[in-house]
Motif scaffolding. Sequence first.
Motif, mmCIF file in Angstrom:
data_model
loop_
_atom_site.group_PDB
_atom_site.id
_atom_site.type_symbol
_atom_site.label_atom_id
_atom_site.label_comp_id
_atom_site.label_asym_id
_atom_site.label_seq_id
_atom_site.Cartn_x
_atom_site.Cartn_y
_atom_site.Cartn_z
ATOM 1 N N THR A 8 18.216 34.083 114.465
ATOM 2 C CA THR A 8 17.440 35.353 115.099
ATOM 3 C C THR A 8 17.568 36.434 113.981
ATOM 4 O OG1 THR A 8 19.519 35.969 116.135
ATOM 5 C CG2 THR A 8 18.016 34.831 117.258
ATOM 6 N N SER A 9 18.065 36.165 112.779
ATOM 7 C CA SER A 9 18.086 37.009 111.662
ATOM 8 C C SER A 9 16.744 37.132 110.846
ATOM 9 C CB SER A 9 19.446 36.998 110.790
ATOM 10 O OG SER A 9 19.017 37.159 109.366
ATOM 11 N N ILE A 10 16.087 38.166 110.811
ATOM 12 C CA ILE A 10 14.714 38.071 110.241
ATOM 13 C C ILE A 10 14.909 37.823 108.501
ATOM 14 C CG2 ILE A 10 12.800 39.474 109.533
ATOM 15 C CD1 ILE A 10 12.694 40.473 112.303
ATOM 16 N N PRO A 11 15.894 38.517 108.000
ATOM 17 C CA PRO A 11 15.807 38.332 106.501
ATOM 18 C C PRO A 11 16.390 36.911 106.047
ATOM 19 C CG PRO A 11 17.485 39.812 107.140
ATOM 20 C CD PRO A 11 16.559 39.714 108.462
ATOM 21 N N ILE A 12 17.351 36.343 106.840
ATOM 22 C CA ILE A 12 17.941 35.005 106.560
ATOM 23 C C ILE A 12 16.744 34.106 106.709
ATOM 24 C CG2 ILE A 12 19.617 33.301 107.037
ATOM 25 C CD1 ILE A 12 21.538 35.380 107.789
ATOM 26 N N SER A 13 16.223 34.077 108.062
ATOM 27 C CA SER A 13 15.029 33.074 108.244
ATOM 28 C C SER A 13 14.024 33.190 107.069
ATOM 29 C CB SER A 13 14.228 33.733 109.583
ATOM 30 O OG SER A 13 15.261 33.941 110.403
ATOM 31 N N TRP A 14 13.637 34.518 106.730
ATOM 32 C CA TRP A 14 12.618 34.474 105.753
ATOM 33 C C TRP A 14 13.194 34.079 104.539
ATOM 34 C CZ3 TRP A 14 11.620 36.873 100.897
ATOM 35 C CH2 TRP A 14 10.356 37.173 100.466
ATOM 36 N N VAL A 15 14.201 34.106 103.787
ATOM 37 C CA VAL A 15 14.818 33.498 102.705
ATOM 38 C C VAL A 15 14.797 31.933 102.927
ATOM 39 C CG1 VAL A 15 16.814 33.008 101.247
ATOM 40 C CG2 VAL A 15 16.196 35.365 102.017
ATOM 41 N N LEU A 16 15.389 31.431 104.259
ATOM 42 C CA LEU A 16 15.432 29.878 104.135
ATOM 43 C C LEU A 16 14.098 29.513 104.235
ATOM 44 C CD1 LEU A 16 18.366 29.608 106.795
ATOM 45 C CD2 LEU A 16 18.296 28.950 104.482
ATOM 46 N N SER A 17 13.211 30.181 104.856
ATOM 47 C CA SER A 17 11.757 29.379 105.016
ATOM 48 C C SER A 17 11.324 29.250 103.497
ATOM 49 C CB SER A 17 10.811 30.527 105.594
ATOM 50 O OG SER A 17 10.575 31.519 104.726
ATOM 51 N N ILE A 18 11.624 30.240 102.386
ATOM 52 C CA ILE A 18 11.240 30.027 101.200
ATOM 53 C C ILE A 18 11.871 28.682 100.729
ATOM 54 C CG2 ILE A 18 11.253 30.824 98.877
ATOM 55 C CD1 ILE A 18 10.227 33.550 100.133
ATOM 56 N N VAL A 19 13.317 28.945 100.989
ATOM 57 C CA VAL A 19 14.017 27.696 100.376
ATOM 58 C C VAL A 19 13.606 26.425 100.738
ATOM 59 C CG1 VAL A 19 16.440 26.733 100.706
ATOM 60 C CG2 VAL A 19 16.213 29.059 100.219
ATOM 61 N N VAL A 20 13.160 26.181 102.033
ATOM 62 C CA VAL A 20 12.658 24.928 102.587
ATOM 63 C C VAL A 20 11.598 24.611 101.888
ATOM 64 C CG1 VAL A 20 11.501 24.031 104.423
ATOM 65 C CG2 VAL A 20 13.698 25.026 104.823
ATOM 66 N N ASN A 21 10.563 25.543 101.385
ATOM 67 C CA ASN A 21 9.399 25.171 100.729
ATOM 68 C C ASN A 21 9.605 24.706 99.232
ATOM 69 O OD1 ASN A 21 7.056 24.762 102.082
ATOM 70 N ND2 ASN A 21 6.986 26.934 102.541
ATOM 71 N N ILE A 22 10.612 25.470 98.719
ATOM 72 C CA ILE A 22 11.112 25.020 97.219
ATOM 73 C C ILE A 22 11.720 23.427 97.463
ATOM 74 C CG2 ILE A 22 12.848 25.274 95.424
ATOM 75 C CD1 ILE A 22 12.533 28.255 96.138
ATOM 76 N N GLY A 23 12.423 23.439 98.501
ATOM 77 C CA GLY A 23 13.002 21.946 98.713
ATOM 78 C C GLY A 23 11.764 21.019 98.897
ATOM 79 N N MET A 24 10.811 21.291 99.635
ATOM 80 C CA MET A 24 9.745 20.374 99.858
ATOM 81 C C MET A 24 8.907 19.814 98.721
ATOM 82 S SD MET A 24 10.070 19.120 102.382
ATOM 83 C CE MET A 24 8.581 18.237 102.985
ATOM 84 N N TRP A 25 8.788 21.103 97.746
ATOM 85 C CA TRP A 25 8.082 20.772 96.416
ATOM 86 C C TRP A 25 8.888 19.695 95.704
ATOM 87 C CZ3 TRP A 25 8.878 20.871 91.168
ATOM 88 C CH2 TRP A 25 7.680 20.701 90.547
ATOM 89 N N PHE A 26 10.240 19.801 95.523
ATOM 90 C CA PHE A 26 11.265 19.287 94.875
ATOM 91 C C PHE A 26 10.966 17.705 95.668
ATOM 92 C CE2 PHE A 26 13.328 22.595 92.891
ATOM 93 C CZ PHE A 26 13.038 22.167 91.578
ATOM 94 N N GLU A 27 10.999 17.431 96.803
ATOM 95 C CA GLU A 27 10.824 16.117 97.482
ATOM 96 C C GLU A 27 9.947 15.452 96.776
ATOM 97 O OE1 GLU A 27 10.578 15.498 101.973
ATOM 98 O OE2 GLU A 27 8.883 14.596 101.290
ATOM 99 N N ARG A 28 8.404 16.118 96.975
ATOM 100 C CA ARG A 28 7.421 15.502 96.075
ATOM 101 C C ARG A 28 7.563 15.004 94.848
ATOM 102 N NH1 ARG A 28 5.482 18.670 100.347
ATOM 103 N NH2 ARG A 28 5.070 17.290 102.292
ATOM 104 N N PHE A 29 8.135 15.886 93.976
ATOM 105 C CA PHE A 29 8.488 15.672 92.643
ATOM 106 C C PHE A 29 9.294 14.500 92.374
ATOM 107 C CE2 PHE A 29 10.901 16.342 88.792
ATOM 108 C CZ PHE A 29 9.979 16.631 87.846
ATOM 109 N N VAL A 30 10.332 14.649 93.002
ATOM 110 C CA VAL A 30 11.202 13.257 93.122
ATOM 111 C C VAL A 30 10.518 11.863 93.332
ATOM 112 C CG1 VAL A 30 13.275 12.498 94.202
ATOM 113 C CG2 VAL A 30 13.626 14.770 93.567
ATOM 114 N N ILE A 31 9.815 11.957 94.528
ATOM 115 C CA ILE A 31 9.310 10.824 94.856
ATOM 116 C C ILE A 31 8.417 10.300 93.751
ATOM 117 C CG2 ILE A 31 7.376 9.887 96.411
ATOM 118 C CD1 ILE A 31 8.638 11.616 98.654
#
Lengths: 178, 492, 1007
Positions: free
Chosen positions: B367-390
């Motif tokens: 329920t913390s807005i700043p943390i959710s926002w940061v994590l949402s970006i972290v997740v998309n970085i991670g997903m980019w890497f997932e595709r790169f790795v594959i």
Amino acid sequence: MSDTKYILGHFEHPDDLMDGIDKLQKSNVSIYDVYTPMPIHGIEAKLGIPRSRLPIVAFLCGITGTISGISLLYYTLHKDWPMNIGGKPTLPMPDFVPITFELTILFCALGMVATFYFRSHLFPGRAPRVMDLRATNDRFVVAIDARVNTDHEKIDSLLKDAGAVEVLHNKRKYVSYE
Amino acid sequence: MSSHNESIIREPLVTGKNITYAKVTDDILVPVENKPNRAWWIGFTMAALGAMLWVFSVSYTFWTGIGAWGLNKTVGWAWDITDFVWWVGIGHAGTLISAVLLLFRQNWRNSINRSAEAMTIFAVICAATYVVAHMGRPWLAYWIFPLPNQFGSLWVNFNSPLVWDAFAISTYFTVSLVFWYTGLLPDIATVRDRATGLRRRIYSVLSFGWTGNVKTWQRFEIVSLILAGISTPLVLSVHTIVSMDFATSLIPGWHTTIFPPYFVAGAIFSGFAMVQTLLLIARKVLNFENYITMFHIESMNKIIMTTGSIVGVAYLTELFIAWYSGSEYEMAAFANRIAGPYWWAYWSMMTCNVISPQLFWFKKIRTSIPISWVLSIVVNIGMWFERFVIIVTSLHRDFLPSSWAMFYPTWTDVGVFVGSIGLFFTLFLLFLRVLPGIAIAEVKLLLHSASYQQKLKLVKEGHLNPEQVKFYQESLTKYDSVSEEEIKELAK
Amino acid sequence: MDSNKKYWKGIEELEQTPAFVKNSKSEFAESLPLENVLNEAGLSTKTPRRDFLKALGFGLGAVSLAACQSTPVHKSIPYLIKPEEVTPGVPNYYASSYKGQSVLVKTREGRPILIEANPAAKGLNCGTDAATQASVLDLYDMSKLKGPKIKGKEVDWEEVDQQVIAALNAANASGKGIRIISSTINSPSALAVIAGFTEKYPTTKLVQVDAVSYAGLIKANEANFGKAVIPHYRFDKAEVIVSVDADFLGTWLASEEYTQQFISNRDYKSLEKGKMSRLIQFETGLSLTGSNADARIAVKLSEQGPVLISLYNAITGQTLPGGVKNAKVEKAIALASKELLKAKGKALVVAGTNDVAIQSLTNAINVALGSYGTTIDLDNESYQYKGNDTDFADFIKEAKAGSIGLAFFLDANPAYEFYDNKGFKEALTKVPFKLSFSDREDETALLTDIIAPNHNYLESWGDANALKGYYTIVQPTINPVFNTRQAEQSFLVWTGSDVNYHDFVKSYWEQHILAGTERTWEDVLQNGFEYKGELPAGVYTYAGDVTNYAADVVNFSKTLAKDVEVQLYQSVALRDGKQGNNAYLHELPDPISKVTWDNYVAISPNYAKTLNLGENSVVKVTDDNGYSIELPVLLQPGQAQGTVSIALGYGRTNAGKAGNGVGKNAYPFVKFANGTLRFATTAKLDKVADTYELAQTQTHHTIEGRNIIRETTFKDYLKDPSHGSGKDKKHEGYDLWNKYESPGHKWVMAVDLNACTGCGSCIVACNIENNIPVVGRDEVRRRREMHWMRVDRYYSFESKDGEQVTEEKELNRLQGEDETLWDNVSVVHQPMMCQHCDHAPCETVCPVLATVHSSEGLNHMAYNRCFGTRYCANNCPYKVRRFNWFNYWNDSRFDNYLNNEFTQLVLNPDVTSRSRGVMEKCSMCIQRIQAGKLKAKLEKRPLKDGDITLACGNACSANAIIFGDLNDPNSEVSKALKSERVYYVLEELNVQPNIGYMTKVRNSLEA
């Protein structure tokens, strides 16, 4: 005899609107149409509007998609020019699934929406037949043909005690868009 | 007449006192009916610059050839397809919110579906650019479709996942667009009826002459329902097919039956993250706090957490199967992912996608807005890497060691990717200016069932289970749009 | 009745008035008022408006009409008078010869496009080396001179002749020497020409000098047998071969012929007879021969001599001092000598060095083994290399002394390839008149007064005599492209004879070579050679004191006992660097290191560590004369500790556009000692700060324990021919779909891993046949070389406890504790090209059907349909598909050779050159297949096995690539594929490849 064409009852709350419709119908006032900023559930039953047949259209379009998909694949890959592609047969049924499926969806969606637009006379540039500008904003408007229902005072009062915040007697049917 | 009053223990989806239908309209149309503020201009300028970078990089690639990218004889796809899959994945959240949640009657979708769908459309546009841009001879891109041509009866190869892709992506784009625009009609009509002069003319054309009479509303709802019904399998099929680009090949690390579900989960995962990234900003800048409430944010975080865990399980399953299969190439491929030259990509993927979403188990973080926002970006970085790795780590070391190679991106690779993000935000910011970012009509539906004031009314009416009221009261504490007094008021 | 009506222009004509008669003579009836227009008044009068408008109108009209002329149209003009032997679209083959090898030159519409071995030839009758294949490109080299030059200014031949004859007479008058500096000339006609020239100008002397000289061998034979010759080695007759640093499969003497001989005892035919020779190689750097050896022992340069001493002792039982002190090597020598003695008379020992003592010692060993008359033939000697190092040394002395009046340079470039090029240049300044026949302004030509460009061999008449009694003809296959003149012709002119060189050659042959045979000049032109037959073996007694030789050897080894031992070798591609501007050769990866476009310092990983050198580091190599070059380091397993190897032939400064500044020149490191050039020296290595990435086509060197390479030992093979081929654990294969039939032909290939030496001439042949672009160093660094065909080279290492290490992880673990790990390397070469899988993964995934399967089992590639998604390449398990990242054939950034219309003439018109963004790959030379089928059809006969050959198979002297029709049970390939050794790479994927590989068999040396 006044030159009022339409009487518009403005409601602020859908419940009041329903109430008003009941009242009007009890005293056999025919309702021309109702304009609301959002869908009101159960209103079509009240006004005796039949169920929409769009689902049938959707189904037919979908089937068309399926058939055309299959036949396209069959014709191009098997009939017109069969080739040896990686040693696979020319009718690789599993490989046909994705595209057949996609075409089904595509035809279904486009066909249905097209029908919807056509039947509801929705198309770019159509002059909006708007009876009251606030009907798309915050008013639930019930429109009554003043020519058919002559007893305007009664209609007024009916609407008023149903909770209409405003009753308009319009001399023109539509808001001008000129 | 309180037939459609929902239970008190449900949290409100619209907060704020004395919210009327008029106020809803006014609040939501603020950005559309007024001059853009500074924040928007700053954002738009940056986005536009990004878009220009995209135009430049893509033109340069077209001019000189794909050689402008870092690809080589061994690694034939790298950033191009990575970015493509990334964007398509992001797109999925929109359809999911508007379709699946509608089917499940999740009313909280009403205030986020509009922008989510817009996001879908723009994301798919970005993805589509790669389909063309990655081709050696992009000017022949239309050959992907079975068109009659001067080469006689020369059709396309319906065995090829790339053709499935072309059909899936274009169908998906068309259907999403239709769905989105149909949903927009009532709101455009609203804007039209409030506007004057040229704006009125334009919006009147765009509104298709919507009036909001009963029959149209009835058909409208049927259409939305059926579109939702067919979009749900569609959205699943799209990423399934994207995953088949890899799953149907024989490259170790690609040749995997788990890909379809795993890709779909990943898509939802990244899509919701992107919605989060966008809306957390939008609601602040455009003052939508009352409509996009903490409940929405928390629910989305929950979905991110769930899908993140699914993806995590998929990763582990892959490893297990690689070992269990006993295929030396399979094992080598995954050993190479974990400890090969691209180990850093694999581990950033693991951290961003598997570990970070687990933080959402904590309500505080959820329920913390700043943390959710940061994590949402972290997740998309991670997903980019997932595709790169594959894509890259599977290709660069496949069967014959003699052709093993490394991939190094060039400035063009980076430019095309960063640029596409710019393009995406340009489109999104323009959308916020000209069309209502929240589905007005659908929010109005909630006003008399799921709004704070409605529930306040109920409480005032009394005869409610006091424990439930208490529960409800506590649930409000996390809301940033509900003030102390408002909560106290319930206690009275 | 015929009418004789007459019409008059007027009454005047009828009456013929004098006025009329007068006027009828003049053009205009009444005279024009020219005068008064032209006189002052006329000119000053204002033009009337009407006239002005007329003029204006006409002007405009004329101009606009003229403007209608569109941009000039380039019409391609067909043969107006077609030479009757040329049919457009049908190739002609002409017999010729290159470096003494009889070849067939394939020409299309009058331009040579491919060199093939002459199948009728004696000796080397199948396959050519990479250099020969690539030589066709030299013809179309843009860097060649367009005509003769005097002091850098273009002149015509008359002027050249005047000046040369003047200079010659001057030299004659002053009695100063005239020298023709040339690399070996074994052309009888040319020698005759020079003889004639010498008669006219008696002070003339022919100085033959080879950049990489074999004088040591010649001198040794002179000393030992009184015959100053290079013998004809017979590797086909040798069952046991011990080679001390002789790369006889790569670059040593007639390496291509030796390959053919050597492989004839190792390929599948010989194995099926249960015969296989054994090669034991003692060498410093890992050479091509070493990589094919059954046992390879890394020895320092300074140990090579001692190795032979020990070997001599072991074989003759004598005890010469100075044997090698190295347990491992001694053990190997013991085994080797045992083997050699066992195979007495069928044994052969060769040494690669150019040192007389070592060669004499080798001769002594061979005498002891009875090799003369069996594996070494002194009577039918080779004339390939006759260069004499001392002669050239004398020339420099004389020149410095100023006693040389005239120097001609024919196919020799001492300014680049002579070790002491400073001394040479200085000497040259003392020579008043210098002339070079070089076809380009090379290093030496730049120092001369006149450049009289010679023809390319494809433009020339001539002959060669590489082996006693074996004469080959050189005939032109194209008219001289530029205003060049053949050197021999020039000599004839300067001798004062007006005979044309063609007639000279013809008459020479008729008088000397064809005399007494019933064969005519035309016959020779047709089959390309004349062979007189072998002379019977004579008896030779060994003269010379072995102990002295041993002493010399020891002394020589002492001289190498400081700093780092440097081995100077010829790379398989570039050899001595004469073809330094040949892009094909620069991009041909070195068979061992897979490095293109550079030479480098090869050094063993262990030794590199001690000098703290690694991949990409750069060292400064300085010898004791102070000459130094900076070169990148290559970590080379198998390189002897304490030594480095550097390739000659690089670092040309004036070779041409492609070749200039590629690598560094290592010739100056060569030493001159007791009358011969030494290619072994010592130098200091200093690490340089910067780094340099070599362009390698293969950067991972082990098979990671995968079964893509399957090998066995000869011992196991004899027990079970299918040993190691994986046949034993064959699983039942299942098919989801019905098989497609190949009713007509089914084209397949068999690759014999035991025959393939990895030399790479197939790669160049494929490049030329299929118009594969050369992409240059940077693109190769990015791993974008376009070669359709590659030769994968894998190392495997034997650890201390004797097991084979093929995994990188394992290597990294072991290299710490096991310091000899890197020395015990064994190598395997695997030609890899499109496998034309019946279940081709690439076909399934191509969205636009650009690649599909043919009914003859070929994997087709339709360039026009491809739009370049590269999915096929990704999905190819063999990674043999190549993508056109750029428009390589016309893009200024890749201007290695092809970006001009002249060089584009080398392209094969049967194969389209691919545009940017298109995938390409091995097509199994489909153009050749079609041509073969068409030929058979025109001759109304069924296709015979062997009618169709592939460029790669055709270039292979080892016959390692066998192509043919599987539907023909009697074709060589179907027979070959029946061999138990056959396996298919990655067959477990069930892609059903059509190219079978035969296991590598090692005749390894057990104690």
